[in-house]
Motif scaffolding. Structure first.
Motif, PDB file in Angstrom:
ATOM      1  N   LEU A  31      36.586  30.201  53.710  1.00 45.14           N
ATOM      2  CA  LEU A  31      35.429  29.879  52.976  1.00 45.14           C
ATOM      3  C   LEU A  31      35.162  28.470  53.077  1.00 45.14           C
ATOM      4  CD1 LEU A  31      35.389  32.634  50.257  1.00 45.14           C
ATOM      5  CD2 LEU A  31      33.954  32.610  52.311  1.00 45.14           C
ATOM      6  N   ALA A  32      34.052  28.013  53.160  1.00 44.22           N
ATOM      7  CA  ALA A  32      33.683  26.493  52.731  1.00 44.22           C
ATOM      8  C   ALA A  32      33.501  26.371  51.271  1.00 44.22           C
ATOM      9  CB  ALA A  32      32.177  26.384  53.488  1.00 44.22           C
ATOM     10  N   LEU A  33      33.918  25.199  50.921  1.00 44.68           N
ATOM     11  CA  LEU A  33      34.017  24.814  49.653  1.00 44.68           C
ATOM     12  C   LEU A  33      32.835  25.406  48.474  1.00 44.68           C
ATOM     13  CD1 LEU A  33      35.329  23.195  47.113  1.00 44.68           C
ATOM     14  CD2 LEU A  33      33.990  21.218  47.941  1.00 44.68           C
ATOM     15  N   LYS A  34      31.773  25.234  48.883  1.00 47.35           N
ATOM     16  CA  LYS A  34      30.642  25.709  48.233  1.00 47.35           C
ATOM     17  C   LYS A  34      30.841  27.278  47.980  1.00 47.35           C
ATOM     18  CE  LYS A  34      26.919  25.707  51.512  1.00 47.35           C
ATOM     19  NZ  LYS A  34      25.548  25.307  51.969  1.00 47.35           N
ATOM     20  N   THR A  43      31.603  25.453  39.998  1.00 44.02           N
ATOM     21  CA  THR A  43      30.991  24.253  40.649  1.00 44.02           C
ATOM     22  C   THR A  43      31.949  23.956  41.940  1.00 44.02           C
ATOM     23  OG1 THR A  43      31.424  22.566  39.471  1.00 44.02           O
ATOM     24  CG2 THR A  43      29.591  23.727  38.830  1.00 44.02           C
ATOM     25  N   ALA A  44      31.438  23.392  42.853  1.00 38.47           N
ATOM     26  CA  ALA A  44      32.370  22.810  43.898  1.00 38.47           C
ATOM     27  C   ALA A  44      33.052  21.489  43.466  1.00 38.47           C
ATOM     28  CB  ALA A  44      31.415  22.202  45.163  1.00 38.47           C
ATOM     29  N   ALA A  45      32.403  20.757  42.459  1.00 42.79           N
ATOM     30  CA  ALA A  45      33.193  19.590  41.928  1.00 42.79           C
ATOM     31  C   ALA A  45      34.357  20.058  40.962  1.00 42.79           C
ATOM     32  CB  ALA A  45      31.952  18.806  40.972  1.00 42.79           C
ATOM     33  N   GLU A  61      44.930  26.022  53.116  1.00 39.12           N
ATOM     34  CA  GLU A  61      44.894  25.324  53.979  1.00 39.12           C
ATOM     35  C   GLU A  61      43.469  24.965  54.867  1.00 39.12           C
ATOM     36  OE1 GLU A  61      47.690  26.219  57.109  1.00 39.12           O
ATOM     37  OE2 GLU A  61      46.447  27.864  57.463  1.00 39.12           O
ATOM     38  N   GLN A  62      43.234  23.628  55.398  1.00 40.35           N
ATOM     39  CA  GLN A  62      42.089  23.195  56.272  1.00 40.35           C
ATOM     40  C   GLN A  62      42.585  23.000  57.561  1.00 40.35           C
ATOM     41  OE1 GLN A  62      40.802  20.673  53.166  1.00 40.35           O
ATOM     42  NE2 GLN A  62      38.754  21.452  53.800  1.00 40.35           N
ATOM     43  N   THR A  63      41.912  23.174  58.639  1.00 42.67           N
ATOM     44  CA  THR A  63      42.186  22.910  59.865  1.00 42.67           C
ATOM     45  C   THR A  63      41.871  21.352  60.162  1.00 42.67           C
ATOM     46  OG1 THR A  63      40.112  23.737  60.825  1.00 42.67           O
ATOM     47  CG2 THR A  63      41.881  25.337  61.173  1.00 42.67           C
ATOM     48  N   SER A  64      40.734  20.836  59.484  1.00 43.22           N
ATOM     49  CA  SER A  64      40.528  19.547  59.317  1.00 43.22           C
ATOM     50  C   SER A  64      39.872  19.143  58.143  1.00 43.22           C
ATOM     51  CB  SER A  64      39.583  19.057  60.583  1.00 43.22           C
ATOM     52  OG  SER A  64      38.541  19.902  60.660  1.00 43.22           O
ATOM     53  N   ALA A  67      36.713  21.273  56.719  1.00 45.17           N
ATOM     54  CA  ALA A  67      36.687  22.407  57.687  1.00 45.17           C
ATOM     55  C   ALA A  67      36.620  23.617  56.202  1.00 45.17           C
ATOM     56  CB  ALA A  67      37.842  22.607  58.169  1.00 45.17           C
ATOM     57  N   PRO A  68      36.558  24.751  56.477  1.00 40.66           N
ATOM     58  CA  PRO A  68      36.599  25.965  55.550  1.00 40.66           C
ATOM     59  C   PRO A  68      38.033  25.908  54.938  1.00 40.66           C
ATOM     60  CG  PRO A  68      35.269  26.473  57.391  1.00 40.66           C
ATOM     61  CD  PRO A  68      35.839  25.329  57.645  1.00 40.66           C
ATOM     62  N   TYR A  69      38.250  26.513  53.808  1.00 41.37           N
ATOM     63  CA  TYR A  69      39.519  26.710  53.184  1.00 41.37           C
ATOM     64  C   TYR A  69      39.937  28.275  53.701  1.00 41.37           C
ATOM     65  CZ  TYR A  69      39.135  22.741  50.376  1.00 41.37           C
ATOM     66  OH  TYR A  69      38.874  21.227  49.751  1.00 41.37           O
TER      67      TYR A  69
END
Length: 249
Positions: A31-34, A43-45, A61-64, A67-69
């Motif tokens: 999933l993306a951060l947001k 919130t994302a923050a 983990e993230q691939t870069s 990137a999504p988590y």
């Protein structure tokens, strides 16, 4: 919730951050951060510092960068250790070698995860030629015998989200009808979904109380061989599942 209800004094920040891990596990995909923050109700923050710490621990983990988590290596290790300590899994695993020898087929044990059914254990037959079933492989929901039989055992409410993502062209009514047919039959078969000319047959284990064990035996054989020996294969897998049931109930 009071301290008494929670079983003692806890650390609120861990519980808050834990909601992110719960949301990621429930999603069954990166999933993306947001999106992850929204699913966890923050919130994302607010979510980001928790995810930085979880990344350092290997829980996500993230691939870069950006990137999504996804769940990280430490989280996966915890899941595998939990499965290895599971008594029904241990009993079912003990059946595999005997089944492979009796049937002269490759026999595996699959379990349900948030990504779908995966192969946990494999036993090879004694003969010089055998079919391969890859450990850790994620199997198709609709095309694999394990996906169908585990979905039928768990029931629509427990598998709906994954089916809707994996098979968006199928209606709820179509999937429910298919799973009901598998449930009535007591087993599922798929032909050539893994390898051309190869059939797989799967039988789900029972329940622990009212909860499905989310485990299934699956046997692989050339299609003609499975056709000729179908009743015996079904009986052997069902009997093995029944032998696991008394201690699991």
């Amino acid at each position: 919730m009071s301290e008494k209800q929670a079983g003692g004094r806890g650390i609120q920040s861990i519980e808050v951050g834990g909601a992110l891990l719960q949301a990621l596990a429930a999603a069954g995909r990166p999933l993306a951060l947001k999106d992850l923050a929204l699913a966890a109700g923050m919130t994302a923050a607010k979510a980001h510092p928790y995810l930085v710490s979880f990344s350092r621990l290997g829980l996500v983990e993230q691939t870069s960068e950006g990137a999504p988590y996804a769940l990280g290596p430490f989280a996966r290790s915890l899941g595998l250790i939990s499965l290895q300590q599971d008594a029904p899994l241990q009993r079912a695993s003990a059946e595999l070698a005997g089944l492979a020898q009796a049937l002269d087929m490759t026999v595996g044990l699959a379990t349900w995860t948030e990504q779908g059914p995966i192969v946990l254990r494999v036993a090879e037959p004694p003969g010089p030629v055998h079919l391969s079933l890859k450990l850790g492989a994620v199997l198709s929901l609709s095309q694999s015998a394990s996906g169908q039989v585990l979905s039928a055992a768990i029931g629509w409410d427990g598998v709906a989200a994954l089916w809707q993502r994996a098979e968006p062209t199928l209606t709820e009514a179509e999937v429910k009808a298919r799973l009901a047919a598998v449930r009535r039959q007591g087993w599922a078969r798929s032909d050539e979904s893994l390898v051309p000319g190869v059939s797989a047959l799967a039988v789900a284990l029972g329940t622990l109380g009212a909860t499905p064990l989310r485990l299934a035996f699956v046997a692989l054989a050339p299609r003609e061989w499975m056709d000729a020996r179908l009743p015996g294969v079904v009986q052997a897998l069902q009997q093995a599942a029944q032998r696991c049931a008394p201690a699991a109930s």
